[in-house]
Write an enzyme that holds these catalytic residues in place. Structure first.
Site, short mmCIF file in Angstrom:
data_model
loop_
_atom_site.label_atom_id
_atom_site.label_comp_id
_atom_site.label_asym_id
_atom_site.label_seq_id
_atom_site.Cartn_x
_atom_site.Cartn_y
_atom_site.Cartn_z
N PRO A 156 70.31 138.92 40.48
CA PRO A 156 70.61 138.00 41.71
C PRO A 156 70.61 136.49 41.58
O PRO A 156 69.68 136.21 40.66
CB PRO A 156 69.60 138.51 42.92
CG PRO A 156 68.41 139.05 42.01
CD PRO A 156 68.97 139.63 40.79
N ALA A 177 67.72 133.55 43.51
CA ALA A 177 66.70 134.47 44.12
C ALA A 177 65.19 134.75 43.30
O ALA A 177 64.58 135.52 43.47
CB ALA A 177 67.26 135.83 44.21
N GLY A 178 64.93 133.65 42.27
CA GLY A 178 63.86 133.54 41.47
C GLY A 178 63.58 134.66 40.60
O GLY A 178 62.54 134.74 40.01
N GLY A 196 65.49 134.29 37.49
CA GLY A 196 65.89 133.68 36.25
C GLY A 196 66.99 133.78 35.85
O GLY A 196 67.61 133.98 34.75
N SER A 197 68.28 134.08 36.81
CA SER A 197 69.34 134.18 36.52
C SER A 197 70.08 133.23 35.58
O SER A 197 70.55 133.52 34.65
CB SER A 197 70.27 134.30 37.82
OG SER A 197 71.54 133.77 37.60
N SER A 198 69.96 131.94 35.79
CA SER A 198 70.54 130.95 35.06
C SER A 198 69.83 130.77 33.57
O SER A 198 70.74 130.60 32.53
CB SER A 198 70.13 129.41 35.60
OG SER A 198 68.79 129.24 35.90
N ALA A 199 68.43 131.15 33.42
CA ALA A 199 68.05 130.93 31.98
C ALA A 199 68.53 132.20 31.32
O ALA A 199 68.82 132.19 30.19
CB ALA A 199 66.44 130.99 32.16
N ALA A 200 68.39 133.52 31.94
CA ALA A 200 68.93 134.64 31.21
C ALA A 200 70.46 134.54 30.76
O ALA A 200 70.80 134.75 29.68
CB ALA A 200 68.87 135.73 32.06
N ASP A 237 60.77 130.29 32.80
CA ASP A 237 61.68 130.94 32.86
C ASP A 237 62.38 131.32 31.45
O ASP A 237 62.70 132.40 30.80
CB ASP A 237 63.02 130.60 33.83
CG ASP A 237 62.74 130.72 35.07
OD1 ASP A 237 61.37 130.86 35.45
OD2 ASP A 237 63.48 130.65 36.15
#
Ligand code: MEV
Length: 318
Positions: A101, A104-105, A107-111, A152
Site C-alpha cells: 500500500p 501507509a508506512g 516502505g512502498s517507495s523504497a521497495a 526503509d
C-alpha cells in the site's frame, strides 16, 4: 518473456519511527507477503537506448527520456545505469508492479526503487550488493522524502530484521523465539514526508520537549530489542503501548489509528501501536499465536481495509 524479474518486500517498523530521524535507534522487519516487482523486456525493434516504463497498477506509461530527474522511477533507473557505467543501454521496457500500500508506512517507495535498481543492474550485467542497493535507493528516498533516516532502504535491501541507527552500521537482529504480528491498514493515507515535516516544525519550535520524547522512544527501542530476541510478549506489549503514547504526543496518531489500536488491544493483543509515518497508514499489534485469528477478525470488523499477519522466527519473517 522478461529477461529479468526482481522483487523487493514491504517493511514494518516495530519500534522507533520518527525518533530514528533524530539519531535514535529503531527496529524494522521485512514483510514478505507484500512486494514490489520489476520486469525488464528487451525491445529488439525499438531504437537503441529507448527505455519505456509501465506501471499498470497506477496507469503509468512513459519514456525515460521524457521524465524529469526527480521522478522516482527515472531517478532509480538513472542511478542504476550510472552504477553499471552504461550511458546508452540496449532498448527495453521496464514493467513495475506493487502490492505494497502507498503512503501507509510499509516502505512502498523504497521497495519500488530497490526492485528497479536490482532489475536494471541485472539487465546491464553489473552485480550489486545489498549495501550498494540500499545506498542507491537512499538517494531516491531523499528525492521523495526530504530527510529520511534510511531505515526503509536498509531493511528492504537486506531483507532481514534490523536494529538501525542513522549513520551507524546496521545490526541484524537474530531472534531466539517466534513472535506473531498483525498489521492492519486504516485506509487513511498521509505521505511520510508530510508527517516528518510536521514533527520537524514542532521540534524546531520546542527542541527541549521533543528531544525528550525522542530519547524516551530510543530507550524503549533498546529495551524492546532484548525482549524481541527472547520473545517476551508481556514486556514487548508494554513497550509498544508506551511507544504509541509517545507517538501520540509527537502528533502523528489519528482517530482511525487509535480506533484500530484500541480494537487490537481489546481483542487480546499484547500491545499495539501505529507504524511508519502515522496519521493513517498501518497499525501493528503483537499477538500470541492462538489469538492472531481473533485479532485479525476484530480489526476487519472494526473497518481495517487490509490485515496482514506475519511471524518473526529464528529463520526470519514468514
Ligand atoms: C518511515 O518509514 C519512518 C519514519 O521514521 C521516517 C524515516 O525514518 O525516514 C517516520
Amino acid at each position: 518473456m522478461p529477461v529479468i524479474y526482481t522483487k523487493a518486500p514491504g517493511k514494518i517498523i516495530l519500534f522507533g519511527e520518527h525518533a530514528v530521524v533524530y539519531g535514535q535507534p529503531a527496529i524494522a522487519i521485512p514483510v514478505n507477503k507484500v512486494n514490489a516487482t520489476a520486469r525488464v523486456f528487451p525491445t529488439i525493434d525499438a531504437q537503441a537506448d529507448m527505455v519505456r516504463i509501465q506501471a499498470p497498477d497506477i496507469n503509468f506509461e512513459a519514456c525515460l527520456a521524457d521524465l524529469p530527474p526527480d521522478h522516482p522511477f527515472a531517478a532509480a533507473i538513472r542511478l542504476a545505469m550510472q552504477f553499471a557505467g552504461v550511458d546508452r543501454p540496449p532498448a527495453y521496457t521496464l514493467v513495475i508492479t506493487s502490492t505494497i500500500p502507498i503512503s501507509a508506512g510499509m516502505g512502498s517507495s523504497a521497495a519500488i526503487a530497490i526492485a528497479i535498481i536490482r532489475a536494471i543492474t541485472g539487465f546491464l550485467g553489473k552485480p550489486i550488493t545489498a549495501d550498494e542497493t540500499s545506498a542507491l535507493a537512499y538517494e531516491v528516498e531523499k528525492i521523495q522524502h526530504g530527510s529520511p533516516s534510511g531505515i526503509d532502504n536498509h531493511v528492504i535491501a537486506h531483507q532481514k530484521p534490523i536494529f538501525f541507527s542513522r549513520n551507524e552500521p546496521i545490526q541484524p537482529l537474530a531472534v531466539e523465539q517466534t513472535t506473531h504480528w498483525v498489521i492492519a491498514d486504516t485506509g487513511e493515507k498521509t505521505p511520510t514526508r508530510v508527517t516528518v515535516a510536521e514533527v520537524h516544525h514542532r521540534h524546531t519550535a520546542d527542541p527541549e520537549t521533543y528531544n525528550q520524547i525522542f530519547m524516551q522512544i530510543g530507550e524503549i527501542t533498546r529495551q524492546a530489542r532484548q525482549s524481541l530476541i527472547t520473545g517476551d510478549l508481556a514486556a514487548l506489549g508494554f513497550l509498544m503501548d508506551q511507544n504509541q503514547h509517545l507517538l501520540d504526543l509527537l502528533g502523528v496518531s489519528s482517530p482511525s489509528l487509535e480506533h484500530l489500536i484500541h480494537t487490537a488491544r481489546e481483542a487480546g493483543a499484547a500491545g499495539a501501536k501505529l507504524s511508519g509515518g502515522g496519521r493513517g497508514g498501518n497499525i501493528i499489534a503483537l499477538s500470541s499465536e492462538e489469538k492472531t485469528r481473533q485479532i485479525e477478525t476484530a480489526l476487519l470488523t472494526a473497518g481495517a481495509t487490509r490485515v496482514i499477519t506475519t511471524a518473526l522466527t529464528k529463520g526470519g519473517p514468514r
